[in-house]
Motif scaffolding. Structure first.
Motif, short mmCIF file in Angstrom:
data_model
loop_
_atom_site.label_atom_id
_atom_site.label_comp_id
_atom_site.label_asym_id
_atom_site.label_seq_id
_atom_site.Cartn_x
_atom_site.Cartn_y
_atom_site.Cartn_z
N THR A 75 0.91 -1.27 -0.05
CA THR A 75 -0.06 -0.09 0.04
C THR A 75 0.93 1.34 0.05
N ARG A 76 2.27 1.30 0.71
CA ARG A 76 2.79 2.35 0.88
C ARG A 76 3.31 2.94 -0.76
N LEU A 77 3.74 1.78 -1.30
CA LEU A 77 4.22 2.03 -2.82
C LEU A 77 3.19 2.58 -3.70
N ILE A 78 1.93 2.09 -3.47
CA ILE A 78 0.87 2.51 -4.22
C ILE A 78 0.54 4.13 -3.94
N ILE A 79 0.65 4.48 -2.66
CA ILE A 79 0.19 5.88 -2.20
C ILE A 79 1.32 6.94 -2.94
N MET A 80 2.58 6.27 -2.69
CA MET A 80 3.72 7.08 -3.10
C MET A 80 3.47 7.52 -4.45
N SER A 81 3.16 6.18 -5.24
CA SER A 81 3.28 6.37 -6.84
C SER A 81 2.15 7.28 -7.22
N THR A 82 1.13 7.31 -6.47
CA THR A 82 -0.15 8.59 -6.94
C THR A 82 0.47 10.00 -6.93
N TYR A 83 1.20 10.15 -5.84
CA TYR A 83 1.65 11.41 -5.65
C TYR A 83 2.86 11.77 -6.96
N VAL A 84 3.65 10.72 -7.17
CA VAL A 84 4.43 10.77 -8.34
C VAL A 84 3.71 11.47 -9.74
N LEU A 85 2.65 10.28 -9.86
CA LEU A 85 1.93 10.46 -10.88
C LEU A 85 1.41 11.85 -11.27
N SER A 86 0.70 12.42 -10.03
CA SER A 86 0.26 13.54 -9.97
C SER A 86 0.91 15.01 -10.38
N ALA A 87 2.30 14.54 -9.60
CA ALA A 87 3.70 15.64 -9.97
C ALA A 87 3.98 15.60 -11.39
N VAL A 88 4.13 14.45 -11.78
CA VAL A 88 4.73 14.40 -13.40
C VAL A 88 3.59 15.12 -14.32
N SER A 89 2.14 14.64 -13.97
CA SER A 89 1.03 15.37 -14.78
C SER A 89 1.34 16.78 -14.82
N ALA A 90 1.33 17.45 -13.36
CA ALA A 90 1.40 18.79 -13.17
C ALA A 90 2.49 19.31 -14.26
N SER A 91 3.86 18.50 -14.05
CA SER A 91 4.91 19.09 -15.01
C SER A 91 4.68 19.02 -16.65
N VAL A 92 3.71 18.06 -17.01
CA VAL A 92 3.47 18.04 -18.30
C VAL A 92 2.56 19.37 -18.52
N ALA A 93 1.57 19.66 -17.60
CA ALA A 93 0.67 20.87 -17.65
C ALA A 93 1.80 21.96 -17.83
N GLY A 94 2.63 22.07 -16.98
CA GLY A 94 3.73 23.18 -16.80
C GLY A 94 4.32 23.54 -18.19
N ILE A 95 4.71 22.14 -18.63
CA ILE A 95 5.47 22.51 -20.13
C ILE A 95 4.58 23.02 -21.07
N ILE A 96 3.33 22.47 -21.31
CA ILE A 96 2.25 22.91 -22.11
C ILE A 96 2.09 24.38 -22.07
N LEU A 97 1.71 24.81 -20.44
CA LEU A 97 1.41 25.98 -20.34
C LEU A 97 2.57 27.17 -20.83
N THR A 98 3.89 26.65 -20.48
CA THR A 98 4.99 27.46 -21.00
C THR A 98 4.99 27.51 -22.36
N SER A 99 4.61 26.51 -23.15
CA SER A 99 4.75 26.52 -24.59
C SER A 99 3.52 27.47 -25.13
N TYR A 100 2.60 27.68 -24.40
CA TYR A 100 1.36 28.40 -24.83
C TYR A 100 1.56 29.81 -24.47
N LEU A 101 2.21 30.05 -23.20
CA LEU A 101 2.42 31.64 -22.80
C LEU A 101 3.77 31.91 -23.56
N GLY A 102 4.57 31.02 -24.08
CA GLY A 102 5.92 31.45 -24.58
C GLY A 102 6.89 31.89 -23.73
N THR A 103 6.48 31.90 -22.43
CA THR A 103 7.52 32.22 -21.27
C THR A 103 7.56 31.20 -20.02
#
Lengths: 341, 332
Positions: free
Chosen positions: A218-246
């Motif tokens: 269970t501990r690994l599962i819980i930890m993995s969900t936070y990794v997943l959400s953080a990686v998705s946040a960085s994908v969003a960050g990359i897209i947002l950077t590309s959209y804003l251009g800065t």
């Protein structure tokens, strides 16, 4: 009068996703009646640009909330990965794509650290991600100091190929970001609803002890969900950077509350164990349509948009609370008797 | 004596004292009484905010709408003052706003049984929006001078009037919570809500009361904010809710409820708001503010929880040992 639906239809009727679809349709109809420009595919899809990061992150924050946790650091990770991307590309001479990968890895590490504290040290998720949001915002600011550019200006001048990530439109209509969102949504759907991992996530949320005893790490599962959400946040960050251009370290600062709103509207229980990816995706689209349609069709100022979104959230959660317990009487509750759930 | 040392607010007070001591070692000019007292004086807004939210956190819930309540009551109070009303009227209006929002929060969480984070999140959105509607997105400026000068009035030589009031309120609240029957209800509800209801404590009423108190405290914090800053932007108080929660955690409150005290929360508020001042004395830029805050928060919480888990495990082990020893004794 009694209306009888076929049982299958009844099931669909009762599903929360159906209600959300109705809400979206209702919004579109009202907005289209008010302003026919709204229905132009170019405008409609263009509206996705502003909310795409909320949509993407909330998909994976759903995982976190199903395990019974909460993630309020996603917004700060958006900013952190944006600035890491910018600084790595501009000041350390990385290729833009390897810089993006670096940002995603860094975000994964951040999510992993928070997840470790939550899963292995047993600290409350709210506290850890609160601390994480301060920490990662701060680190983002410090990273921006490494750059030769003043931090408030943001790092710009990205290559054409990277900017096209958000400018390219499939068949000249559908923006590339929407495609990324759809791909991620399908991925998240398969991961959560069709794989062993997804079932384990649900079981951890329903009863962590039972899950532990049935041989799930269970501990690994819980930890993995936070990794997943953080990686998705960085994908969003990359897209947002590309959209804003800065690239700036604070572009995700206002995202936290909309993300949680989308996940909760999508029918995920904050106590864990219940939730779905389609629900979250639909809820995110519903919020996005509202935020886009009101200014366009009713001339509501951008700054006032917190009110309708907040009211939408309140009405729906209050409605759900009342529907679930129709016998609820205010007086008995105030006297201190806890109503049966 | 050991009990005193083990109490959580003393721990955070020792932490604060240690922090001041360490900073003084590196930069002796920090050790002047004026500087240290100014750390306390500057924390007055956060002291009120975290003391208010401490009521809610003690009952095991959370309130993320306090930043918006602070902003709205500051905006409304400041507008009234600018238009020539007295301080009492403005304060009354602010407290009224805090009470209304508190009642709404309390009913949503206690009566409708909606998870508190989500409900107050929705309320936060609405209240934040109302600030924009009310101020039309403009700043509230030109507050009367006697109101803004109030924040510079001193009670004794160094302690400002506001901080004196804050300390008084915190002490009263602390005594009520720890020494009176009704006050102990808050901790009881936070420790075990259903159990408290079963022994006859009006659990939901207490929760509503906690939210109302939290709203009132935040609106008072809003008025003090207005007096100290002198102008109100529509984003005033944005993110303060997170800082207040962090201050409570630093002060030894547990977000699961039932653990901690008002005094602890106010000490946490001082730690929280001193960080940027301390950084200046250490020669860092205030850019490190968030990093240090997050780092401190995580370190303290992780150490605290690990220590707790350790004691739980140790106690269990001791009980087990005692049992086996008993059995062994029976045999011989």
């Amino acid at each position: 009068m009694k209306i009888s639906f076929s049982p299958r239809l009844k099931q669909v009727w009762k599903k929360w996703e159906f209600v959300l679809t109705l809400i979206i349709l209702l919004e579109i109809i009202i907005f289209a009646l008010k302003n026919s420009k709204f229905l132009m595919p170019r405008v409609l899809f263009g509206s996705m640009n502003d909310i795409i990061s909320i949509c993407i992150i909330s998909l994976f924050v759903t995982f976190v909330m199903i395990t019974g946790g909460i993630d309020i650091q996603a917004g700060s990770i958006v900013g952190l990965s944006s600035i890491i991307l910018g600084v790595a590309w501009q000041d350390f001479g990385f290729n833009i794509w390897s810089a993006s990968c670096l940002a995603m890895v860094a975000a994964g590490v951040c999510g992993g650290i928070s997840g470790f504290f939550i899963a292995y040290c047993g600290v409350q998720p709210m506290v850890v991600t609160l601390g994480g949001s301060f920490l990662y915002t701060g680190i983002g600011l410090l990273v921006s100091k490494l750059s030769a550019t003043e931090s408030y200006k943001g790092i710009g001048g990205f290559p054409e190929g990277f900017l096209r990530l958000s400018k390219y439109r499939l068949f000249g209509i559908i923006p590339f970001q929407v495609i990324i969102f759809l791909i991620l949504a399908v991925l998240a759907y398969i991961l959560l609803h069709k794989t062993r991992y997804g079932r384990e996530v649900f079981l951890v949320g329903v009863n962590q002890n039972a899950a532990e005893y049935s041989g799930i790490n269970t501990r690994l599962i819980i930890m993995s969900t936070y990794v997943l959400s953080a990686v998705s946040a960085s994908v969003a960050g990359i897209i947002l950077t590309s959209y804003l251009g800065t690239a700036k370290s604070d572009i995700g600062a206002t995202l936290t509350l909309p993300i949680i709103t989308a996940v909760v509207l999508g029918g995920t229980l904050s106590t864990g164990g219940k939730g779905s990816v389609p629900g979250t995706a639909l809820a995110a689209v519903a919020i996005g349509t509202l935020r886009f349609g009101l200014p366009l069709c009713f001339k509501v100022s951008q700054q006032y948009l917190d009110i309708p979104v907040g009211i939408l959230l309140l009405v729906i959660i209050i409605g759900r609370a009342l529907l679930n317990r129709p016998g609820l009487r205010v007086k008995t509750v105030i006297r201190g008797r806890i109503p049966h759930k | 004596m050991r009990k005193i040392l083990k109490s959580r607010e003393i721990n955070s007070f020792l932490f604060l004292a240690g922090l001041i001591f360490l900073v003084g070692l590196i930069n002796p000019s920090f050790w002047k009484p004026v500087t240290i007292i100014n750390c306390f004086n500057d924390s007055v807004v956060f002291t009120f905010l975290s003391a208010g939210i401490a009521f809610v956190i003690l009952t095991g819930e959370i309130d993320v709408s306090i930043g918006a309540v602070l902003g709205l009551s500051a905006a409304v109070g400041a507008t009234l003052l600018r238009d020539g009303y007295g301080v009492a009227t403005a304060l009354f209006a602010a407290v009224f706003i805090g009470t209304v929002v508190g009642v709404i929060n309390g009913i949503g969480v206690a009566v409708l049984n909606i998870p508190s984070l989500i409900f107050t999140l929705g309320v936060n959105g609405v209240v934040r929006g109302i600030i924009y509607v009310y101020t039309k997105g403009a700043w509230v400026e030109n507050l009367p001078a006697d109101f803004t000068l109030m924040s510079n009035r001193f009670l004794t030589k160094n302690v400002t009037l506001f901080y004196g009031a804050a300390v008084l309120v915190v002490i009263i609240g602390h005594v009520i919570l720890t020494r009176t029957r009704k006050g102990k209800y808050f901790v009881a509800v936070g420790d075990n809500s259903a159990g408290a209801a079963l022994v006859g404590i009006p659990a939901n009423k207490i929760k509503i009361l906690a939210y109302v108190l939290c709203g009132i405290f935040s609106s008072v914090a809003g008025m003090i904010y207005a007096s100290r800053i002198g102008f109100i932007t529509p984003t005033a108080g944005n993110g303060y809710e997170m800082k207040a929660i962090a201050a409570c955690v630093l002060g030894g409150l547990s977000l699961t409820g039932g653990v901690g005290s008002l005094a602890g929360a106010s000490i946490g508020a001082v730690i929280m708001s001193s960080i940027s001042r301390i950084l200046v004395f250490l020669g860092f830029s205030s850019d490190y503010d968030n990093t240090i805050t997050g780092f401190l928060l995580l370190t303290i919480v992780v150490i605290n929880t690990s220590a707790q888990n350790h004691t739980v495990r140790k106690n269990r082990h001791e009980i087990l040992l005692a049992r086996t020893a008993q059995k062994g004794g029976e045999k011989t």
